[in-house]
Design a protein around this motif. Structure first.
Motif, mmCIF file in Angstrom:
data_model
loop_
_atom_site.group_PDB
_atom_site.id
_atom_site.type_symbol
_atom_site.label_atom_id
_atom_site.label_comp_id
_atom_site.label_asym_id
_atom_site.label_seq_id
_atom_site.Cartn_x
_atom_site.Cartn_y
_atom_site.Cartn_z
ATOM 1 N N ILE A 34 0.857 -1.183 0.000
ATOM 2 C CA ILE A 34 0.000 0.000 0.000
ATOM 3 C C ILE A 34 0.893 1.233 0.000
ATOM 4 C CG2 ILE A 34 -0.211 0.033 2.515
ATOM 5 C CD1 ILE A 34 -3.143 0.960 2.124
ATOM 6 N N TYR A 35 0.497 2.255 -0.737
ATOM 7 C CA TYR A 35 1.235 3.520 -0.765
ATOM 8 C C TYR A 35 0.530 4.532 0.120
ATOM 9 C CZ TYR A 35 3.871 2.084 -4.923
ATOM 10 O OH TYR A 35 4.705 1.442 -5.788
ATOM 11 N N PHE A 36 1.298 5.250 0.912
ATOM 12 C CA PHE A 36 0.766 6.349 1.716
ATOM 13 C C PHE A 36 1.397 7.633 1.184
ATOM 14 C CE2 PHE A 36 0.749 2.770 4.796
ATOM 15 C CZ PHE A 36 -0.618 2.670 4.932
ATOM 16 N N ILE A 37 0.746 8.242 0.195
ATOM 17 C CA ILE A 37 1.245 9.483 -0.393
ATOM 18 C C ILE A 37 0.091 10.455 -0.553
ATOM 19 C CG2 ILE A 37 3.211 8.472 -1.593
ATOM 20 C CD1 ILE A 37 1.577 8.273 -4.092
ATOM 21 N N ARG A 38 0.414 11.726 -0.669
ATOM 22 C CA ARG A 38 -0.633 12.737 -0.764
ATOM 23 C C ARG A 38 -1.186 12.893 -2.174
ATOM 24 N NH1 ARG A 38 0.914 17.386 3.537
ATOM 25 N NH2 ARG A 38 1.557 15.931 5.131
ATOM 26 N N SER A 39 -0.331 12.831 -3.167
ATOM 27 C CA SER A 39 -0.780 13.041 -4.538
ATOM 28 C C SER A 39 -0.422 11.832 -5.397
ATOM 29 C CB SER A 39 -0.139 14.297 -5.125
ATOM 30 O OG SER A 39 -0.503 14.427 -6.475
ATOM 31 N N GLU A 56 0.055 -10.495 -4.722
ATOM 32 C CA GLU A 56 -0.939 -9.451 -4.453
ATOM 33 C C GLU A 56 -0.441 -8.120 -5.018
ATOM 34 O OE1 GLU A 56 -4.573 -8.324 -3.010
ATOM 35 O OE2 GLU A 56 -3.725 -10.293 -2.674
ATOM 36 N N GLY A 57 -1.319 -7.401 -5.663
ATOM 37 C CA GLY A 57 -0.968 -6.074 -6.163
ATOM 38 C C GLY A 57 -1.211 -5.021 -5.095
ATOM 39 N N LEU A 58 -1.319 -3.805 -5.520
ATOM 40 C CA LEU A 58 -1.578 -2.685 -4.628
ATOM 41 C C LEU A 58 -2.965 -2.825 -4.007
ATOM 42 C CD1 LEU A 58 -0.517 0.107 -3.683
ATOM 43 C CD2 LEU A 58 -1.744 1.072 -5.625
ATOM 44 N N VAL A 59 -3.061 -2.628 -2.697
ATOM 45 C CA VAL A 59 -4.353 -2.683 -2.014
ATOM 46 C C VAL A 59 -4.753 -1.277 -1.590
ATOM 47 C CG1 VAL A 59 -4.089 -5.056 -1.206
ATOM 48 C CG2 VAL A 59 -3.303 -3.197 0.231
ATOM 49 N N SER A 60 -6.048 -1.034 -1.486
ATOM 50 C CA SER A 60 -6.522 0.302 -1.123
ATOM 51 C C SER A 60 -6.709 0.470 0.377
ATOM 52 C CB SER A 60 -7.821 0.618 -1.848
ATOM 53 O OG SER A 60 -8.802 -0.318 -1.476
ATOM 54 N N ASN A 61 -6.840 -0.645 1.102
ATOM 55 C CA ASN A 61 -6.920 -0.579 2.566
ATOM 56 C C ASN A 61 -6.485 -1.914 3.143
ATOM 57 O OD1 ASN A 61 -9.167 -2.375 2.633
ATOM 58 N ND2 ASN A 61 -10.510 -0.669 2.180
ATOM 59 N N LEU A 62 -6.075 -1.877 4.401
ATOM 60 C CA LEU A 62 -5.675 -3.103 5.086
ATOM 61 C C LEU A 62 -5.714 -2.892 6.586
ATOM 62 C CD1 LEU A 62 -2.358 -2.952 6.098
ATOM 63 C CD2 LEU A 62 -2.169 -2.827 3.643
ATOM 64 N N GLY A 66 -4.707 -4.662 14.047
ATOM 65 C CA GLY A 66 -6.066 -4.347 14.456
ATOM 66 C C GLY A 66 -6.557 -2.969 14.046
ATOM 67 N N VAL A 67 -5.717 -2.174 13.387
ATOM 68 C CA VAL A 67 -6.112 -0.831 12.963
ATOM 69 C C VAL A 67 -6.345 -0.847 11.457
ATOM 70 C CG1 VAL A 67 -5.391 1.587 12.802
ATOM 71 C CG2 VAL A 67 -4.769 0.238 14.806
ATOM 72 N N GLN A 68 -7.525 -0.407 11.044
ATOM 73 C CA GLN A 68 -7.850 -0.348 9.623
ATOM 74 C C GLN A 68 -7.294 0.946 9.045
ATOM 75 O OE1 GLN A 68 -9.598 -2.850 8.156
ATOM 76 N NE2 GLN A 68 -9.419 -1.937 6.137
ATOM 77 N N VAL A 69 -6.464 0.852 7.999
ATOM 78 C CA VAL A 69 -5.915 2.036 7.328
ATOM 79 C C VAL A 69 -6.243 1.961 5.845
ATOM 80 C CG1 VAL A 69 -4.025 2.387 8.967
ATOM 81 C CG2 VAL A 69 -3.648 0.922 7.007
ATOM 82 N N ASP A 70 -6.349 3.153 5.225
ATOM 83 C CA ASP A 70 -6.588 3.200 3.788
ATOM 84 C C ASP A 70 -5.512 4.079 3.145
ATOM 85 O OD1 ASP A 70 -7.310 5.791 4.372
ATOM 86 O OD2 ASP A 70 -9.336 5.632 3.613
ATOM 87 N N LEU A 71 -5.600 4.223 1.838
ATOM 88 C CA LEU A 71 -4.580 4.959 1.089
ATOM 89 C C LEU A 71 -4.387 6.391 1.579
ATOM 90 C CD1 LEU A 71 -5.478 3.830 -2.535
ATOM 91 C CD2 LEU A 71 -3.515 3.124 -1.196
ATOM 92 N N LYS A 72 -5.470 7.014 2.071
ATOM 93 C CA LYS A 72 -5.390 8.405 2.498
ATOM 94 C C LYS A 72 -5.217 8.532 4.015
ATOM 95 C CE LYS A 72 -8.025 9.941 -1.435
ATOM 96 N NZ LYS A 72 -9.174 10.661 -1.928
ATOM 97 N N LEU A 73 -4.958 7.418 4.680
ATOM 98 C CA LEU A 73 -4.775 7.368 6.136
ATOM 99 C C LEU A 73 -5.981 7.948 6.881
ATOM 100 C CD1 LEU A 73 -0.999 8.210 6.536
ATOM 101 C CD2 LEU A 73 -2.116 6.016 6.835
ATOM 102 N N LYS A 74 -7.165 7.571 6.439
ATOM 103 C CA LYS A 74 -8.378 8.035 7.121
ATOM 104 C C LYS A 74 -8.962 6.903 7.931
ATOM 105 C CE LYS A 74 -9.560 11.603 3.881
ATOM 106 N NZ LYS A 74 -10.545 12.179 3.016
#
Length: 74
Positions: A34-39, A56-62, A66-74
């Motif tokens: 997973i990438y954590f980038i702004r743009s 596995e390719g790029l995932v949008s969340n994982l 126990g903490v759910q994170v997504d690409l935009k760290l929301k």
């Protein structure tokens, strides 16, 4: 992103040598990328790590510890 993938591949090779010496087994099928980038427009996010067994390719969340994170760290 390409530089990050190359760095991860080099680090993985070092870990595999250590793992074989200590009889540790990694499970690439459990790896996630997973990438954590702004743009996302500035970077080529289609680049993935070339690690044997990692399919596995790029995932949008994982979930991490126990903490759910997504690409935009929301």
């Amino acid at each position: 992103m390409e530089e990050n993938c190359k760095a991860l591949e080099r680090a993985y090779k070092i870990y595999i040598v250590w793992a074989r010496r200590h009889r540790v087994v990694f499970a690439p099928k459990k790896y996630y990328f997973i990438y954590f980038i702004r743009s996302y427009k500035k970077f080529n996010i289609k680049v993935i790590v070339n690690i044997r067994g990692f399919t596995e390719g790029l995932v949008s969340n994982l979930r991490v510890l126990g903490v759910q994170v997504d690409l935009k760290l929301k």
